[in-house]
Motif scaffolding. Structure first.
Motif, PDB file in Angstrom:
ATOM      1  N   LEU A 108       8.763  -5.834   7.789  1.00  0.00           N
ATOM      2  CA  LEU A 108       8.061  -6.737   8.700  1.00  0.00           C
ATOM      3  C   LEU A 108       6.830  -6.068   9.316  1.00  0.00           C
ATOM      4  O   LEU A 108       6.864  -4.883   9.646  1.00  0.00           O
ATOM      5  N   GLU A 109       5.801  -6.861   9.515  1.00  0.00           N
ATOM      6  CA  GLU A 109       4.659  -6.414  10.312  1.00  0.00           C
ATOM      7  C   GLU A 109       5.067  -6.448  11.775  1.00  0.00           C
ATOM      8  O   GLU A 109       6.100  -7.033  12.129  1.00  0.00           O
ATOM      9  N   THR A 110       4.225  -5.894  12.637  1.00  0.00           N
ATOM     10  CA  THR A 110       4.496  -5.897  14.078  1.00  0.00           C
ATOM     11  C   THR A 110       4.716  -7.307  14.606  1.00  0.00           C
ATOM     12  O   THR A 110       5.525  -7.526  15.503  1.00  0.00           O
ATOM     13  N   SER A 111       4.036  -8.281  14.027  1.00  0.00           N
ATOM     14  CA  SER A 111       4.163  -9.681  14.446  1.00  0.00           C
ATOM     15  C   SER A 111       5.479 -10.316  14.014  1.00  0.00           C
ATOM     16  O   SER A 111       5.814 -11.413  14.453  1.00  0.00           O
ATOM     17  N   GLY A 112       6.231  -9.647  13.138  1.00  0.00           N
ATOM     18  CA  GLY A 112       7.476 -10.206  12.615  1.00  0.00           C
ATOM     19  C   GLY A 112       7.290 -10.907  11.272  1.00  0.00           C
ATOM     20  O   GLY A 112       8.254 -11.413  10.701  1.00  0.00           O
ATOM     21  N   ARG A 113       6.050 -10.929  10.763  1.00  0.00           N
ATOM     22  CA  ARG A 113       5.800 -11.563   9.463  1.00  0.00           C
ATOM     23  C   ARG A 113       6.379 -10.684   8.355  1.00  0.00           C
ATOM     24  O   ARG A 113       6.162  -9.475   8.319  1.00  0.00           O
ATOM     25  N   ILE A 114       7.132 -11.309   7.442  1.00  0.00           N
ATOM     26  CA  ILE A 114       7.752 -10.599   6.320  1.00  0.00           C
ATOM     27  C   ILE A 114       6.682 -10.229   5.298  1.00  0.00           C
ATOM     28  O   ILE A 114       5.924 -11.085   4.850  1.00  0.00           O
TER      29      ILE A 114
END
Length: 171
Positions: A108-114
């Motif tokens: 995951l990115e910091t934003s929570g995007r997979i």
């Protein structure tokens, strides 16, 4: 004292010692090398998947906890997972050394995007263990029981809401 009474007394002592020994074993504390990850609490860290399913998280926030991960666990129930937090975004490969159960790995990115998913990663049965690299930059890795990513239709580009991480700072 009769011989039968002495025998009963000896049997009672053996039973008492066995009970006390077993009770102590269940209270065993892990040695320092088995430092447990920060456990999830009822109001603790969670990951809310795009379909609304909530996963209670254990956090791996430093090198020791990240190295230990889910090693030696015999099960991981649906609704439970481990979130690995890294001090800076990077490409973080994982392996399954000493891991007894198959897992889904979700970067995951910091934003929570997979940004990457590896599903049904098998336990490592012999050295050297293969590594599983995301080929993407990530800040977190979420590990779930094998099959959970598929069961919740997770896909690259989806966003997972990470909640109640509090003041936890990865080191």
């Amino acid at each position: 004292m009769k011989k039968a009474d002495m025998h009963k007394g000896a049997v009672m002592v053996v039973i008492l010692v066995a009970l006390l020994s077993g009770g102590c074993e269940s209270q065993r504390q892990p040695p320092p090398s088995e430092t447990p990850a920060i456990p999830a609490r009822a109001s603790g860290p969670t990951a809310v998947l795009p379909d609304g399913f909530t996963v209670r998280l254990e956090l791996a926030t430093n090198d020791e906890l990240r190295a230990q991960g889910l090693m030696y666990r015999e099960s991981l129930l649906p609704g439970q997972g481990m979130l690995f937090l890294f001090p800076q975004p990077g490409e973080y490969p994982f392996w399954m050394k000493n891991t007894l159960i198959p897992l889904d790995m979700i970067w995951l990115e910091t934003s929570g995007r997979i940004v990457a998913i590896r599903s049904d990663v098998p336990p490592c049965r012999a050295d050297p263990c293969p590594t599983y690299a995301p080929e993407a930059i990530s800040s977190y890795v979420l590990e779930l029981a094998a099959g959970e990513a598929r069961a919740h239709n997770l896909a690259v580009g989806d966003t997972i809401a990470l909640q109640n991480l509090g003041e936890v700072q990865p080191r």
